[in-house]
Design an enzyme around this catalytic site. Structure first.
Site, PDB file in Angstrom:
ATOM      1  N   ASP A 121     -15.824  27.401 -23.225  1.00 34.59           N
ATOM      2  CA  ASP A 121     -15.915  25.867 -23.088  1.00 34.59           C
ATOM      3  C   ASP A 121     -16.816  26.934 -24.948  1.00 34.59           C
ATOM      4  O   ASP A 121     -17.351  27.437 -24.478  1.00 34.59           O
ATOM      5  CB  ASP A 121     -17.090  25.313 -22.658  1.00 34.59           C
ATOM      6  CG  ASP A 121     -17.602  23.865 -23.497  1.00 34.59           C
ATOM      7  OD1 ASP A 121     -17.477  24.342 -25.333  1.00 34.59           O
ATOM      8  OD2 ASP A 121     -18.486  23.051 -23.326  1.00 34.59           O
TER       9      ASP A 121
ATOM     10  N   LYS B 271     -18.862  17.450 -31.757  1.00 35.05           N
ATOM     11  CA  LYS B 271     -20.356  17.755 -32.277  1.00 35.05           C
ATOM     12  C   LYS B 271     -19.488  18.819 -33.564  1.00 35.05           C
ATOM     13  O   LYS B 271     -19.345  18.478 -34.680  1.00 35.05           O
ATOM     14  CB  LYS B 271     -20.038  19.441 -31.181  1.00 35.05           C
ATOM     15  CG  LYS B 271     -20.257  18.586 -30.084  1.00 35.05           C
ATOM     16  CD  LYS B 271     -20.862  17.360 -29.263  1.00 35.05           C
ATOM     17  CE  LYS B 271     -20.878  17.112 -28.032  1.00 35.05           C
ATOM     18  NZ  LYS B 271     -20.670  17.700 -26.741  1.00 35.05           N
TER      19      LYS B 271
ATOM     20  N   ARG C 185       1.928   8.788 -26.348  1.00 29.55           N
ATOM     21  CA  ARG C 185       1.260   9.399 -25.611  1.00 29.55           C
ATOM     22  C   ARG C 185       1.585  11.432 -25.652  1.00 29.55           C
ATOM     23  O   ARG C 185       1.177  12.089 -25.310  1.00 29.55           O
ATOM     24  CB  ARG C 185       1.318   9.187 -23.909  1.00 29.55           C
ATOM     25  CG  ARG C 185       0.451  10.040 -22.811  1.00 29.55           C
ATOM     26  CD  ARG C 185       0.731   9.358 -21.981  1.00 29.55           C
ATOM     27  NE  ARG C 185       1.227   8.616 -21.279  1.00 29.55           N
ATOM     28  CZ  ARG C 185       2.201   7.974 -21.066  1.00 29.55           C
ATOM     29  NH1 ARG C 185       3.176   9.186 -21.055  1.00 29.55           N
ATOM     30  NH2 ARG C 185       3.131   7.121 -21.008  1.00 29.55           N
TER      31      ARG C 185
ATOM     32  N   TYR D  36     -22.441  22.710 -18.991  1.00 29.47           N
ATOM     33  CA  TYR D  36     -22.448  21.251 -19.618  1.00 29.47           C
ATOM     34  C   TYR D  36     -22.815  20.077 -18.459  1.00 29.47           C
ATOM     35  O   TYR D  36     -22.266  20.561 -17.697  1.00 29.47           O
ATOM     36  CB  TYR D  36     -21.636  20.633 -20.739  1.00 29.47           C
ATOM     37  CG  TYR D  36     -21.624  19.221 -21.571  1.00 29.47           C
ATOM     38  CD1 TYR D  36     -22.415  19.632 -22.018  1.00 29.47           C
ATOM     39  CD2 TYR D  36     -20.968  18.175 -20.629  1.00 29.47           C
ATOM     40  CE1 TYR D  36     -22.605  17.853 -22.446  1.00 29.47           C
ATOM     41  CE2 TYR D  36     -20.604  17.195 -21.310  1.00 29.47           C
ATOM     42  CZ  TYR D  36     -21.634  16.754 -21.814  1.00 29.47           C
ATOM     43  OH  TYR D  36     -21.773  15.627 -22.863  1.00 29.47           O
TER      44      TYR D  36
HETATM   45  C1  LIG Z   1     -20.938  17.864 -25.861  1.00 31.54           C
HETATM   46  C2  LIG Z   1     -20.025  18.619 -24.968  1.00 31.54           C
HETATM   47  C3  LIG Z   1     -18.829  18.649 -23.952  1.00 31.54           C
HETATM   48  C4  LIG Z   1     -18.420  17.281 -23.774  1.00 31.54           C
HETATM   49  O1  LIG Z   1     -18.089  16.817 -25.130  1.00 31.54           O
HETATM   50  P1  LIG Z   1     -17.430  14.550 -25.098  1.00 31.54           P
HETATM   51  O2  LIG Z   1     -16.410  15.435 -26.288  1.00 31.54           O
HETATM   52  O3  LIG Z   1     -19.306  14.274 -25.468  1.00 31.54           O
HETATM   53  O4  LIG Z   1     -16.900  14.563 -23.989  1.00 31.54           O
HETATM   54  C5  LIG Z   1     -18.315  20.210 -23.202  1.00 31.54           C
HETATM   55  N1  LIG Z   1     -18.991  20.818 -23.125  1.00 31.54           N
HETATM   56  C6  LIG Z   1     -20.453  20.935 -24.782  1.00 31.54           C
HETATM   57  C7  LIG Z   1     -20.999  22.250 -24.740  1.00 31.54           C
HETATM   58  C8  LIG Z   1     -20.819  19.342 -24.654  1.00 31.54           C
HETATM   59  O5  LIG Z   1     -21.871  20.185 -26.003  1.00 31.54           O
END
Ligand SMILES: *Cc1c(COP(=O)(O)O)cnc(C)c1O
Length: 391
Positions: free
Chosen positions: A171, A196, A47, A99
C-alpha cells in the site's frame, strides 16, 4: 531523455490525438457500438474498459514502473480486489499497524472465505520470516505505516516472499509514486488509496493498483471486470487532473511537514512525534534507502484524550476529519476515526493511544500552520500544566 517524475506527472496523458485537447476527454458511455457480428472495437462495455479510465490506468502503470494499472471505486475496492487473487485455504501475512479498513477486510471478510491471516510487526524480519506458513500466499505491507510510521524494508520482504512462493502487496498511499516505487523493489502489486495525495483535493474516492508481471496483471484484470468495482469516467478525469499537480503539492506539503515535525518534537507538551524523516526514527535508514522523501503525514502523541480534545478544539486552520493527502491540512484522531474498526487492546498495542493525533500537512503557508499549532499547544499546556515531556 528520461524526464523527472514532476514533468511526467504533468504530461502523463499527452494531448488528445483527435482534437489536440490538452485534457483527456470524459467518455460518458456505458456501451460501445460494434462494427458487426464478428468484429469488435477496442471497447465493448465500460465495466471492462472505458477510454478515460484507461488513460488513468496507463498513467499510473507508467508512474509506478509497472505494465498494467487498474482504477477502482475506492482504495478499499483496490485492496480487496487484490486479495481476491487468493483462494480458500490460503494464508496472508499483514503488517500489524495496517490501515483500519484493511484490518477490517482481512479479519471480517477474508476469514469468511477461509483465508487465514497473521498480523506481524514487519519492522522485525525474523518475526516476519517465522510467521510464514506452507500456505502463505501474500505478504501485505504498508510503509510508512499508519499512523505510527513504522518502516518495512520492501526489498527484503519481497525477497522473503519470493523465496516462499508468495506475492508482495504494498500500500503506497502515503508515499505516492513521487517518493516510492515498490515494484522496483520487487513488490508484485502496488496499491493506492487515490482518494488521498494522488487526487489531492478531498473531492473523490478512488483506488489504484499496478502490476508488473503480465500474468498477474491479467488475473487482476479478470477480477476487476468480474467484481466490477471500477472507477467512473468523471472521477477518472478528476484523478488525472490531481496527478498532474502531485509533484508540486507533495513537495510543498512535505517541506512544511518536516518543519512542523521538528517544531512539534521540540515542544514540551508533545510526548512523541512519529515522522520517518527524523534521523533518529528507527526506520529512517531503510526509509531513506527505499524512498525519496519523508512525505507529508506525521503523528503526535499528547498526554491523554483530554489534551487531544483541547488541541483539536483550539486549532483553527486544519480540517478535523478522516482522510489525508489534501490541499488542506487534515487533523485526525485515529482512535475513533481511521482505526475505529480495531479493538482497543489491539489499537493500544500498536501505539494508537487516546492521546495520538495524525496530521496530514496541506498547502497552507507554513508559518500560519506553525502559529496555529503554537497557540493550540499553549492551551493544552494551560489546561494540564503537569504534562511536560523531555525528549
Ligand atoms: C484511506 C486509505 C485506504 C483506503 O482507501 P479508500 O479510498 O478510503 O477506500 C487504504 N490505505 C491507506 C493507507 C489509506 O490511507
Amino acid at each position: 531523455m528520461t524526464n523527472h517524475l514532476e514533468t511526467r506527472f504533468i504530461h502523463s496523458t499527452g494531448v488528445d490525438k483527435e482534437t489536440g485537447a490538452v485534457n483527456v476527454p470524459i467518455y460518458l458511455s456505458s456501451t460501445y457500438h460494434q462494427p458487426n457480428i464478428d468484429e469488435f472495437g477496442p471497447f465493448d462495455y465500460s465495466r471492462s474498459g472505458n477510454p478515460t479510465r484507461q488513460k488513468l490506468e496507463e498513467t499510473i502503470a507508467k508512474l509506478e514502473n509497472g505494465t498494467r494499472g487498474f482504477a477502482f471505486s475506492s482504495g478499499m475496492a483496490a485492496i480487496s480486489s487484490a486479495f481476491m487473487l487468493l483462494s480458500a485455504g490460503d494464508h496472508v501475512l499483514v503488517s500489524e499497524d495496517v490501515y483500519g479498513g484493511t484490518y477490517r477486510f482481512v479479519t471480517e471478510v477474508l476469514n469468511k472465505f477461509n483465508i487465514d491471516y497473521t498480523f506481524v510487526n514487519m519492522t522485525d524480519l525474523s518475526e516476519m520470516a517465522s510467521a510464514i506458513r506452507e500456505n502463505t500466499k501474500v505478504i501485505y505491507i504498508e510503509t510508512p505505516s499508519n499512523p505510527v510510521m513504522n518502516i518495512t524494508d520492501i526489498e527484503i520482504a519481497a525477497k522473503l516472499a519470493k523465496a516462499n512462493d508468495c506475492l508482495t502487496f504494498v500500500d503506497n498511499t502515503f508515499m505516492t509514486p513521487l517518493y516510492q516505487n515498490p515494484l522496483d523493489l520487487g513488490a508484485d502489486i502496488v496499491l493506492h488509496s487515490a482518494t488521498k495525495f494522488l487526487s489531492g483535493h478531498s473531492d473523490i474516492i478512488a483506488g489504484l493498483a499496478v502490476t508488473k508481471d503480465e500474468e498477474l496483471g491479467s488475473r487482476l484484470a479478470f477480477i476487476q471486470n468480474t467484481f466490477g468495482s471500477i472507477l467512473g469516467a468523471q472521477d477518472s478525469y478528476s484523478l488525472l487532473q490531481g496527478i498532474k499537480t502531485l509533484g508540486a503539492r507533495m513537495k510543498q506539503s512535505s517541506a512544511s511537514a518536516r518543519i512542523i515535525a521538528d517544531y512539534l518534537h521540540s515542544h514540551p507538551v508533545v510526548e512523541e512525534v512519529y515522522y520517518p524523516g527524523f534521523r533518529f526514527h528507527p526506520g529512517n535508514p531503510i526509509h531513506e534507502r527505499q524512498a525519496r522523501g519523508a512525505g507529508a503525514v506525521l503523528s503526535l502523541r499528547l498526554a491523554d484524550k483530554a489534551a487531544a480534545k483541547v488541541f483539536v478544539d483550539s486549532l483553527q486552520i486544519p480540517v478535523f476529519a478522516v482522510s489525508l493527502g489534501a490541499v488542506e491540512t487534515i487533523l485526525s484522531y485515529p482512535a475513533t476515526m481511521s482505526h475505529a474498526a480495531m479493538p482497543q487492546k489491539q489499537r493500544e498495542q500498536r501505539g494508537i493511544t487516546d492521546g495520538l493525533l495524525r496530521l496530514s500537512v496541506g498547502l497552507e503557508y507554513t508559518d500560519d500552520l506553525l502559529e496555529d499549532l503554537e497557540q493550540a499547544l499553549k492551551k493544552v499546556h494551560q489546561t494540564s500544566p503537569q504534562a511536560i515531556f523531555s525528549k
